[in-house]
Structure formats: structure tokens, C-alpha cells
Design a protein around this motif. Structure first.
Motif, PDB file in Angstrom:
ATOM      1  N   GLY A  26      14.530  -0.710   0.538  1.00 17.51           N
ATOM      2  CA  GLY A  26      15.847  -1.261   0.868  1.00 17.51           C
ATOM      3  C   GLY A  26      15.668  -2.647   1.443  1.00 17.51           C
ATOM      4  O   GLY A  26      15.220  -3.566   0.749  1.00 17.51           O
ATOM      5  N   SER A  27      15.999  -2.815   2.712  1.00 18.72           N
ATOM      6  CA  SER A  27      15.833  -4.121   3.355  1.00 18.72           C
ATOM      7  C   SER A  27      14.375  -4.569   3.369  1.00 18.72           C
ATOM      8  O   SER A  27      14.069  -5.756   3.322  1.00 18.72           O
ATOM      9  N   HIS A  28      13.458  -3.602   3.438  1.00 17.78           N
ATOM     10  CA  HIS A  28      12.030  -3.892   3.470  1.00 17.78           C
ATOM     11  C   HIS A  28      11.308  -3.168   2.338  1.00 17.78           C
ATOM     12  O   HIS A  28      11.736  -2.092   1.912  1.00 17.78           O
ATOM     13  N   HIS A  29      10.209  -3.769   1.890  1.00 18.96           N
ATOM     14  CA  HIS A  29       9.316  -3.116   0.943  1.00 18.96           C
ATOM     15  C   HIS A  29       8.029  -2.768   1.690  1.00 18.96           C
ATOM     16  O   HIS A  29       7.490  -3.589   2.429  1.00 18.96           O
ATOM     17  N   MET A  30       7.565  -1.554   1.476  1.00 16.72           N
ATOM     18  CA  MET A  30       6.369  -1.087   2.181  1.00 16.72           C
ATOM     19  C   MET A  30       5.117  -1.307   1.334  1.00 16.72           C
ATOM     20  O   MET A  30       5.017  -0.833   0.209  1.00 16.72           O
ATOM     21  N   PHE A  31       4.161  -2.039   1.905  1.00 14.75           N
ATOM     22  CA  PHE A  31       2.853  -2.217   1.276  1.00 14.75           C
ATOM     23  C   PHE A  31       1.915  -1.150   1.850  1.00 14.75           C
ATOM     24  O   PHE A  31       1.555  -1.202   3.026  1.00 14.75           O
ATOM     25  N   ILE A  32       1.572  -0.188   1.017  1.00 17.44           N
ATOM     26  CA  ILE A  32       0.641   0.867   1.414  1.00 17.44           C
ATOM     27  C   ILE A  32      -0.755   0.417   1.027  1.00 17.44           C
ATOM     28  O   ILE A  32      -1.008   0.080  -0.141  1.00 17.44           O
ATOM     29  N   ALA A  33      -1.666   0.388   1.996  1.00 14.33           N
ATOM     30  CA  ALA A  33      -2.977  -0.219   1.735  1.00 14.33           C
ATOM     31  C   ALA A  33      -4.124   0.586   2.319  1.00 14.33           C
ATOM     32  O   ALA A  33      -3.988   1.240   3.356  1.00 14.33           O
ATOM     33  N   GLU A  34      -5.245   0.505   1.633  1.00 12.80           N
ATOM     34  CA  GLU A  34      -6.467   1.144   2.123  1.00 12.80           C
ATOM     35  C   GLU A  34      -7.215   0.176   3.030  1.00 12.80           C
ATOM     36  O   GLU A  34      -7.307  -1.022   2.737  1.00 12.80           O
ATOM     37  N   VAL A  35      -7.728   0.695   4.129  1.00 13.87           N
ATOM     38  CA  VAL A  35      -8.513  -0.129   5.052  1.00 13.87           C
ATOM     39  C   VAL A  35      -9.926  -0.269   4.497  1.00 13.87           C
ATOM     40  O   VAL A  35     -10.625   0.727   4.286  1.00 13.87           O
ATOM     41  N   LEU A  36     -10.330  -1.510   4.262  1.00 11.98           N
ATOM     42  CA  LEU A  36     -11.671  -1.772   3.720  1.00 11.98           C
ATOM     43  C   LEU A  36     -12.702  -1.884   4.829  1.00 11.98           C
ATOM     44  O   LEU A  36     -13.836  -1.436   4.681  1.00 11.98           O
ATOM     45  N   CYS A  37     -12.305  -2.504   5.939  1.00 13.00           N
ATOM     46  CA  CYS A  37     -13.186  -2.566   7.105  1.00 13.00           C
ATOM     47  C   CYS A  37     -12.419  -3.072   8.319  1.00 13.00           C
ATOM     48  O   CYS A  37     -11.329  -3.639   8.200  1.00 13.00           O
ATOM     49  N   ILE A  38     -13.004  -2.829   9.483  1.00 12.96           N
ATOM     50  CA  ILE A  38     -12.423  -3.266  10.752  1.00 12.96           C
ATOM     51  C   ILE A  38     -13.437  -4.165  11.445  1.00 12.96           C
ATOM     52  O   ILE A  38     -14.628  -3.838  11.520  1.00 12.96           O
TER      53      ILE A  38
END
Length: 205
Positions: A129-141
Motif C-alpha cells: 500500500g503506502s509502503h513496499h516491503m523489501f524482504i532480504a537475507e542477511v549476508l553478514c553483520i
């Protein structure tokens, strides 16, 4: 005391106030995001929600990667400023005197001044809707060494992270407990019980 009922809305606070970097080392941008969080543990999956009208939106959508940079009290001004200014008009790194740092797995720069940076690869985009969600895998911290305690764990109390709540920023840091403390047996009490038992049964045959 009774509760007051309001219409539906977003009122799950506090939230982390993070600076998300996108683009590459030459052409990059910073967007301040509070709509972010954890979705899964294994694999490590996180999300950010961004309005399609924001300058960073197309950069992230095209490149399918970004870096979440956690913020602290020292970065509070820059965090707010990067949230109200557009990358179309200004170089936010330059204006806020922030340093680009090369990431390990993504082309996006990390913010050197950030205590913790999280490199992410977009796996899915949900148009909500107002926002689009980017679902992402964490590659490193990546974490600043000075914020790691003697046990090798990140010590949040050392870096004064900030959070966002209903239009305001707040400083975090005072620890009031740890996960599982409500059911944890007190070591001192356990030790005393063992000592009392040994004393009581010392002369029994």
C-alpha cells in the motif's frame, strides 16, 4: 483505569531508527527508516518498508541490496536529517560528514560511523500500500570491536543506540534483564542450598 480506543493505525513502538544505504561507492544514498525488523532466524531474514516515492526506493529495487546501519546518540542529528532530505537534491554522506566504507558482500557503502552495519540481499518485494516491503537475507553483520564484550557478544549498553517512537527519538542502553531471567534460578540461592545440604548431611552415615 479504562483504556481509550483509537482508530486503527501503526502504534507498535519503539522501533529502531536506522540509516539504510543503497547504490554503490560512487553513487549512493542514505534513507532513514523506522519500519524495519526481523522476520526469520534461519536463514536470517529482515525487512525494510519504503515508500515508492522515496529516492532510495528505485536504487534498492534495481540493485536488490542494501545495508542497514544502526544508529546511536552521536548519529541522532544525521539520522533525522537524512530522513527529511531527499537524495535527489543533496549528497547526504557529504552534507553530514559521514564516511563511506566498503562492504564485504554488497556494492552499497556502509556508514563507518555506525556501530553495527548489516549487509542485506533482497529476496522479495511485497507491495502493501503506502509502503513496499523489501524482504532480504542477511549476508553478514559488521560490528565495531569496542562494542564487543569479553564473551564476544555485542554489548548494547556501550553504544547508546537510539529508537523511534511516535515522532520522537529515544536513547537506549539501561539493561533491566536478559532473555529467560524470569525463570532463571539464582546462582547464589542454589549455591547456598547445596552448602546447607552438605552441612546437614555431613555426619550422616
Amino acid at each position: 483505569m479504562s483504556k481509550i480506543t483509537w482508530k486503527s493505525g501503526t502504534f507498535i513502538y519503539p522501533l529502531p531508527a536506522v540509516m539504510v544505504t543503497s547504490g554503490n561507492m560512487e553513487k549512493s544514498n542514505i534513507i532513514t527508516v523506522a519500519w524495519t525488523g526481523i522476520l526469520n532466524t534461519n536463514p536470517a531474514i529482515v525487512y525494510i518498508s519504503v515508500r515508492p516515492t522515496r529516492y532510495s526506493y528505485e536504487l534498492i529495487k534495481k540493485q536488490k541490496e542494501f545495508v542497514i546501519n544502526l544508529t546511536n546518540e552521536k548519529l541522532a542529528y544525521a539520522t533525522d536529517w537524512c530522513g527529511v532530505k531527499s537524495g535527489k537534491d543533496v549528497d547526504k554522506f557529504k552534507q553530514m560528514n559521514l564516511t563511506k566504507e566498503k562492504a564485504n558482500f554488497v556494492k552499497c557503502p556502509m556508514i563507518k560511523e555506525s556501530p553495527v552495519t548489516i549487509e542485506c540481499k533482497v529476496k522479495q518485494i511485497k507491495e502493501l500500500g503506502s509502503h513496499h516491503m523489501f524482504i532480504a537475507e542477511v549476508l553478514c553483520i559488521n560490528a565495531e570491536e569496542k562494542y564487543i564484550n569479553e564473551k564476544g557478544a555485542f554489548d548494547i549498553s556501550k553504544c547508546n543506540l537510539i529508537a523511534y517512537s511516535n515522532g520522537h527519538y529515544y536513547s537506549l542502553g539501561r539493561k533491566i534483564g536478559r532473555f529467560g531471567f524470569s525463570v532463571q534460578k539464582k546462582k547464589a540461592k542454589t549455591t547456598k542450598n547445596r552448602r546447607d545440604y552438605k552441612t546437614k548431611n555431613k555426619y550422616k552415615t
